[in-house]
Design an enzyme around this catalytic site. Structure first.
Site, PDB file in Angstrom:
ATOM      1  CG  HIS A 261     -38.144 -34.591  -6.562  1.00 15.81           C
ATOM      2  ND1 HIS A 261     -39.112 -33.987  -7.284  1.00 15.81           N
ATOM      3  CD2 HIS A 261     -37.664 -35.627  -7.683  1.00 15.81           C
ATOM      4  CE1 HIS A 261     -39.433 -34.282  -8.458  1.00 15.81           C
ATOM      5  NE2 HIS A 261     -38.454 -35.243  -8.951  1.00 15.81           N
TER       6      HIS A 261
ATOM      7  CD  GLU B 281     -43.498 -40.556  -8.812  1.00 18.69           C
ATOM      8  OE1 GLU B 281     -43.548 -40.106  -9.797  1.00 18.69           O
ATOM      9  OE2 GLU B 281     -43.352 -39.949  -7.774  1.00 18.69           O
TER      10      GLU B 281
ATOM     11  CG  HIS C 203     -34.519 -36.547 -11.922  1.00 18.43           C
ATOM     12  ND1 HIS C 203     -35.031 -37.852 -11.938  1.00 18.43           N
ATOM     13  CD2 HIS C 203     -35.404 -36.128 -11.212  1.00 18.43           C
ATOM     14  CE1 HIS C 203     -36.253 -38.109 -11.389  1.00 18.43           C
ATOM     15  NE2 HIS C 203     -36.578 -36.933 -10.979  1.00 18.43           N
TER      16      HIS C 203
HETATM   17  N1  CMX Z   1     -28.295 -38.034 -16.093  1.00 19.53           N
HETATM   18  C1  CMX Z   1     -27.084 -37.597 -16.498  1.00 19.53           C
HETATM   19  N2  CMX Z   1     -26.815 -37.997 -17.896  1.00 19.53           N
HETATM   20  C2  CMX Z   1     -27.634 -38.915 -18.472  1.00 19.53           C
HETATM   21  C3  CMX Z   1     -28.905 -39.306 -17.837  1.00 19.53           C
HETATM   22  C4  CMX Z   1     -29.101 -39.036 -16.587  1.00 19.53           C
HETATM   23  N3  CMX Z   1     -30.056 -39.349 -15.753  1.00 19.53           N
HETATM   24  N4  CMX Z   1     -29.433 -40.031 -18.748  1.00 19.53           N
HETATM   25  C5  CMX Z   1     -28.821 -40.103 -19.762  1.00 19.53           C
HETATM   26  N5  CMX Z   1     -27.661 -39.360 -19.661  1.00 19.53           N
HETATM   27  C6  CMX Z   1     -26.639 -39.395 -20.641  1.00 19.53           C
HETATM   28  C7  CMX Z   1     -25.940 -40.659 -21.017  1.00 19.53           C
HETATM   29  O1  CMX Z   1     -25.082 -40.942 -20.172  1.00 19.53           O
HETATM   30  C8  CMX Z   1     -25.603 -40.244 -22.392  1.00 19.53           C
HETATM   31  O2  CMX Z   1     -24.110 -39.622 -22.368  1.00 19.53           O
HETATM   32  P1  CMX Z   1     -23.187 -40.319 -23.318  1.00 19.53           P
HETATM   33  O3  CMX Z   1     -23.565 -39.984 -24.690  1.00 19.53           O
HETATM   34  O4  CMX Z   1     -22.086 -39.519 -23.081  1.00 19.53           O
HETATM   35  O5  CMX Z   1     -22.936 -41.767 -23.029  1.00 19.53           O
HETATM   36  C9  CMX Z   1     -26.436 -39.312 -22.865  1.00 19.53           C
HETATM   37  O6  CMX Z   1     -27.086 -38.919 -21.944  1.00 19.53           O
HETATM   38  C10 CMX Z   1     -27.663 -40.012 -23.758  1.00 19.53           C
HETATM   39  O7  CMX Z   1     -28.201 -41.141 -22.997  1.00 19.53           O
HETATM   40  P2  CMX Z   1     -29.057 -42.322 -23.507  1.00 19.53           P
HETATM   41  O8  CMX Z   1     -28.712 -43.429 -22.624  1.00 19.53           O
HETATM   42  O9  CMX Z   1     -29.097 -42.575 -24.886  1.00 19.53           O
HETATM   43  O10 CMX Z   1     -30.459 -41.716 -22.914  1.00 19.53           O
HETATM   44  P3  CMX Z   1     -31.592 -41.019 -23.850  1.00 19.53           P
HETATM   45  O11 CMX Z   1     -30.871 -40.025 -24.712  1.00 19.53           O
HETATM   46  O12 CMX Z   1     -32.563 -41.874 -24.584  1.00 19.53           O
HETATM   47  O13 CMX Z   1     -32.279 -40.388 -22.707  1.00 19.53           O
HETATM   48  C11 CMX Z   1     -33.005 -38.309 -21.711  1.00 19.53           C
HETATM   49  C12 CMX Z   1     -31.834 -39.351 -21.873  1.00 19.53           C
HETATM   50  C13 CMX Z   1     -32.197 -37.275 -20.923  1.00 19.53           C
HETATM   51  C14 CMX Z   1     -33.629 -37.822 -23.110  1.00 19.53           C
HETATM   52  C15 CMX Z   1     -34.150 -38.960 -20.936  1.00 19.53           C
HETATM   53  O14 CMX Z   1     -33.332 -39.397 -19.734  1.00 19.53           O
HETATM   54  C16 CMX Z   1     -35.286 -38.182 -20.602  1.00 19.53           C
HETATM   55  O15 CMX Z   1     -36.280 -38.164 -21.595  1.00 19.53           O
HETATM   56  N6  CMX Z   1     -35.780 -37.775 -19.433  1.00 19.53           N
HETATM   57  C17 CMX Z   1     -36.539 -36.969 -19.032  1.00 19.53           C
HETATM   58  C18 CMX Z   1     -37.740 -38.078 -18.437  1.00 19.53           C
HETATM   59  C19 CMX Z   1     -37.347 -38.689 -17.308  1.00 19.53           C
HETATM   60  O16 CMX Z   1     -36.295 -38.788 -16.752  1.00 19.53           O
HETATM   61  N7  CMX Z   1     -38.366 -39.509 -16.718  1.00 19.53           N
HETATM   62  C20 CMX Z   1     -38.263 -40.083 -15.434  1.00 19.53           C
HETATM   63  C21 CMX Z   1     -38.398 -39.355 -14.212  1.00 19.53           C
HETATM   64  C22 CMX Z   1     -40.100 -38.936 -13.887  1.00 19.53           C
HETATM   65  C23 CMX Z   1     -40.087 -37.761 -12.798  1.00 19.53           C
HETATM   66  O17 CMX Z   1     -39.077 -37.352 -12.308  1.00 19.53           O
HETATM   67  O18 CMX Z   1     -41.398 -37.797 -12.500  1.00 19.53           O
HETATM   68 CO    CO Z   2     -38.455 -36.316 -10.453  1.00 16.74          CO
END
Ligand code: CMX
Ligand code: CO
Length: 146
Positions: A7, A43, A84
């Site tokens: 997805h 979702e 994502h």
């Molecule tokens: N895509 C690309 N880059 C991303 C991003 C995304 N979705 N989310 C954050 N970033 C980048 C930011 O732009 C930032 O970059 P810069 O430092 O250059 O500005 C950096 O990563 C840190 O971002 P943040 O805003 O401080 O965010 P966090 O570190 O708190 O969180 C992450 C980032 C990846 C750890 C968090 O999104 C995560 O844990 N993701 C996994 C869980 C998830 O996404 N759940 C929702 C979907 C559930 C599902 O699919 O079922």
């Molecule tokens: Co997903």
């Protein structure tokens, strides 16, 4: 082995309105709606490719239910859009271990439960050329038959 796109995750402000957009514009059918308390989101999975062999491709529309959730924080910073991409695999545990061994940050020590009882984990976007990448193994009895 990652074998397909499971997805694309799309963050939105209003899940119902966004579902309606995809239904009206493209005719995509809602397969499933659920809330995930742990992730702080609601979702919807919209089926694009309707194969019944477990190889389905979907859109995952994501609405935040808590301001401090991952999706809530992302929406506050970026607005709506692609959040994502998720690759499908029969073995999320093995693939996550192999990818971790290559020095890429895997966000969870063990895969967690995602939509429809799937098992999911994520790779850090900063280690994947800016793309938050999910690995997903569908629940055994799940997508086949729906
Ligand atoms: N895509 C690309 N880059 C991303 C991003 C995304 N979705 N989310 C954050 N970033 C980048 C930011 O732009 C930032 O970059 P810069 O430092 O250059 O500005 C950096 O990563 C840190 O971002 P943040 O805003 O401080 O965010 P966090 O570190 O708190 O969180 C992450 C980032 C990846 C750890 C968090 O999104 C995560 O844990 N993701 C996994 C869980 C998830 O996404 N759940 C929702 C979907 C559930 C599902 O699919 O079922
Ligand atoms: Co997903």
């Amino acid at each position: 082995m990652l074998t397909r796109i499971d997805h694309i995750g799309i963050a939105c402000f209003d899940l119902d309105k966004t579902i309606e957009f995809y239904r009206e514009t493209y005719g995509f059918e809602v397969l499933h709606i659920e809330a995930n308390e742990e992730q702080g989101l609601r979702e919807a999975m919209l089926r694009i490719n309707g194969t019944s062999d477990g190889g389905m491709s979907c859109l995952q529309l994501l609405e935040s239910t808590r301001e401090d959730s991952v999706v809530g924080k992302w929406l506050a910073k970026n607005g709506e859009g692609v959040h994502h991409i998720a690759f499908g695999t029969a073995d999320v545990d093995g693939d996550a271990d192999a990818i971790r061994d290559k020095g890429i940050r895997v966000l969870y020590d063990e895969p967690r439960i995602g939509s429809m009882g799937s098992r999911i984990t994520f790779l850090h976007p900063k280690d994947c050329h800016g793309v938050l990448t999910e690995l997903v193994t569908a629940a055994p009895s799940d997508r086949a038959g729906h």
